[in-house]
Motif scaffolding. Structure first.
Motif, PDB file in Angstrom:
ATOM      1  N   PRO A 109     102.306  40.511  53.057  1.00 24.56           N
ATOM      2  CA  PRO A 109     101.185  40.578  53.998  1.00 24.56           C
ATOM      3  C   PRO A 109     101.193  41.895  54.774  1.00 24.56           C
ATOM      4  CG  PRO A 109     102.487  38.557  54.289  1.00 24.56           C
ATOM      5  CD  PRO A 109     103.294  39.488  53.453  1.00 24.56           C
TER       6      PRO A 109
ATOM      7  N   THR B   3     112.450  36.175  55.097  1.00 27.01           N
ATOM      8  CA  THR B   3     111.529  35.065  54.832  1.00 27.01           C
ATOM      9  C   THR B   3     111.633  34.608  53.384  1.00 27.01           C
ATOM     10  OG1 THR B   3     109.988  35.855  56.530  1.00 27.01           O
ATOM     11  CG2 THR B   3     109.107  34.342  54.865  1.00 27.01           C
TER      12      THR B   3
ATOM     13  N   VAL C  63     104.973  32.174  58.159  1.00 34.14           N
ATOM     14  CA  VAL C  63     104.505  32.779  56.921  1.00 34.14           C
ATOM     15  C   VAL C  63     105.206  32.158  55.722  1.00 34.14           C
ATOM     16  CG1 VAL C  63     104.432  34.924  55.586  1.00 34.14           C
ATOM     17  CG2 VAL C  63     103.949  34.963  58.043  1.00 34.14           C
ATOM     18  N   GLU C  64     104.435  31.750  54.717  1.00 33.56           N
ATOM     19  CA  GLU C  64     105.002  31.405  53.420  1.00 33.56           C
ATOM     20  C   GLU C  64     104.501  32.448  52.444  1.00 33.56           C
ATOM     21  OE1 GLU C  64     105.190  27.896  50.034  1.00 33.56           O
ATOM     22  OE2 GLU C  64     104.751  27.387  52.115  1.00 33.56           O
ATOM     23  N   LEU C  65     105.405  33.190  51.876  1.00 27.23           N
ATOM     24  CA  LEU C  65     105.033  34.290  51.015  1.00 27.23           C
ATOM     25  C   LEU C  65     104.490  33.791  49.680  1.00 27.23           C
ATOM     26  CD1 LEU C  65     108.155  36.496  51.731  1.00 27.23           C
ATOM     27  CD2 LEU C  65     105.828  36.942  52.531  1.00 27.23           C
TER      28      LEU C  65
ATOM     29  N   ASP D  60      93.718  40.138  50.904  1.00 26.95           N
ATOM     30  CA  ASP D  60      93.621  39.132  51.965  1.00 26.95           C
ATOM     31  C   ASP D  60      92.182  38.966  52.463  1.00 26.95           C
ATOM     32  OD1 ASP D  60      93.112  41.325  53.607  1.00 26.95           O
ATOM     33  OD2 ASP D  60      95.081  41.297  54.565  1.00 26.95           O
TER      34      ASP D  60
ATOM     35  N   ARG E 133     110.111  38.482  62.201  1.00 28.37           N
ATOM     36  CA  ARG E 133     109.849  38.042  60.835  1.00 28.37           C
ATOM     37  C   ARG E 133     109.823  39.231  59.878  1.00 28.37           C
ATOM     38  NH1 ARG E 133     105.039  33.796  61.984  1.00 28.37           N
ATOM     39  NH2 ARG E 133     104.775  35.206  63.742  1.00 28.37           N
TER      40      ARG E 133
ATOM     41  N   MET F 217     103.721  43.125  58.155  1.00 26.66           N
ATOM     42  CA  MET F 217     105.052  42.524  58.073  1.00 26.66           C
ATOM     43  C   MET F 217     106.047  43.556  57.543  1.00 26.66           C
ATOM     44  SD  MET F 217     105.931  38.845  56.321  1.00 26.66           S
ATOM     45  CE  MET F 217     107.381  37.902  56.781  1.00 26.66           C
TER      46      MET F 217
ATOM     47  N   GLU G  61      97.626  38.564  61.697  1.00 28.16           N
ATOM     48  CA  GLU G  61      97.792  37.141  61.469  1.00 28.16           C
ATOM     49  C   GLU G  61      99.265  36.734  61.374  1.00 28.16           C
ATOM     50  OE1 GLU G  61      95.522  36.280  58.029  1.00 28.16           O
ATOM     51  OE2 GLU G  61      93.637  36.882  58.928  1.00 28.16           O
ATOM     52  N   GLN G  62     100.070  37.189  62.367  1.00 31.81           N
ATOM     53  CA  GLN G  62     101.489  36.893  62.352  1.00 31.81           C
ATOM     54  C   GLN G  62     101.869  35.755  63.305  1.00 31.81           C
ATOM     55  OE1 GLN G  62     104.064  38.611  60.375  1.00 31.81           O
ATOM     56  NE2 GLN G  62     102.160  38.879  59.293  1.00 31.81           N
TER      57      GLN G  62
END
Length: 266
Positions: A36, A57, A19-21, A243, A52, A39, A14-15
């Motif tokens: 995630p 990030t 992405v917001e961590l 997740d 990324r 990553m 799901e990249q």
């Protein structure tokens, strides 16, 4: 066993979207995120195509520099801690180098793990063919210790290989040492390969999970990090939820989400 698909393809999860961590903990000295799966923690010349990274990030997300204190493998998800200054990083590094930080992981493995135990099985250093090509190839095996315990078991009617059914266990693990790929290699040694592991796992079971549960990730999650704050001395207990893939597998096996709440002791 399994070389069924390239490592970089298997671990992309799901990249496609920005992405917001998820920030799990933050104060003036430390910040922890729920990394995630798929990553990388930071830039590496071995993965030049990647764009990324958790470190960059997070820096952009909170607007300040961060200093990684430990690492999680690219396919592993869960608690990842950063310092917010070089001074705090210097205070924390000895804690991670020793045994002052307690880490708890959860994994789905093939087969039925019958009972809790502690595996004391030394591991030789895993060398990268490119990055470590000049490193000594004949180093002695290093001490490696992992405590583990079964939490839930399942037998499915889905055949794998020559067997008419397949069995899996949800396990909780606490590494007492920090060798490269220690948990994955220790589970391989026990013939309880972690699902989704393309280097130390079983390709037949990996394919079964992809085909039947849309599971395209390593089923290893860093659930909990316990440590003394380097400045205040207070006890930090940082936990990370799983997740959608984990939730889907748990539901398919009728495993209660509460099983993923780390126990105080194995």
């Amino acid at each position: 066993m399994a070389n069924e698909i390239p490592n970089d393809l298997d671990q992309t999860v799901e990249q496609a979207q920005p992405v917001e961590l998820e920030i799990l903990y933050r104060d003036a000295h430390l910040v922890a995120v729920n990394k995630p799966a798929g990553m990388l923690v930071h830039r590496s010349w071995l993965d030049r195509h990647e764009t990324r990274f958790v470190m960059q990030t997070l820096r952009d997300q909170i607007g300040q520099h961060v200093f990684p204190l430990h690492r999680l493998d690219r396919p592993t998800s869960g608690v990842l801690l950063f310092a917010l200054s070089s001074e705090t990083a210097a205070l924390m590094m000895p804690k991670f180098a020793g045994r002052d930080v307690k880490k708890t992981y959860h994994a789905v493995v093939r087969g039925w793990v019958k009972e809790a135990a502690v595996l004391d099985y030394p591991l030789k250093e895993e060398l990268d063919k490119i990055a470590d090509k000049r490193a000594a190839q004949d180093k002695e095996a290093q001490p490696a210790v992992t405590a583990y315990a079964p939490l839930a078991k399942v037998e499915t009617a889905i055949p794998v290989g020559r067997y008419a059914t397949s069995r899996y266990t949800l396990v909780e693990m606490q590494p007492e040492t920090g060798r490269k790929h220690q948990l994955r290699r220790h589970m391989h040694h026990l013939s309880h390969h972690i699902i989704g592991d393309v280097n130390h796992g079983d390709g037949r079971h990996n394919r079964m999970f992809r085909d039947n549960f849309d599971c395209h990730r390593l089923m290893l999650h860093a659930s909990r990090l316990q440590l003394a704050h380097p400045v205040t001395g207070e006890t930090l207990d940082i936990r990370a939820s799983v997740d959608d893939t984990w939730q889907r597998v748990m539901a398919a096996f009728d495993w209660a989400p509460s099983l993923l709440v780390p126990a105080d002791n194995i």
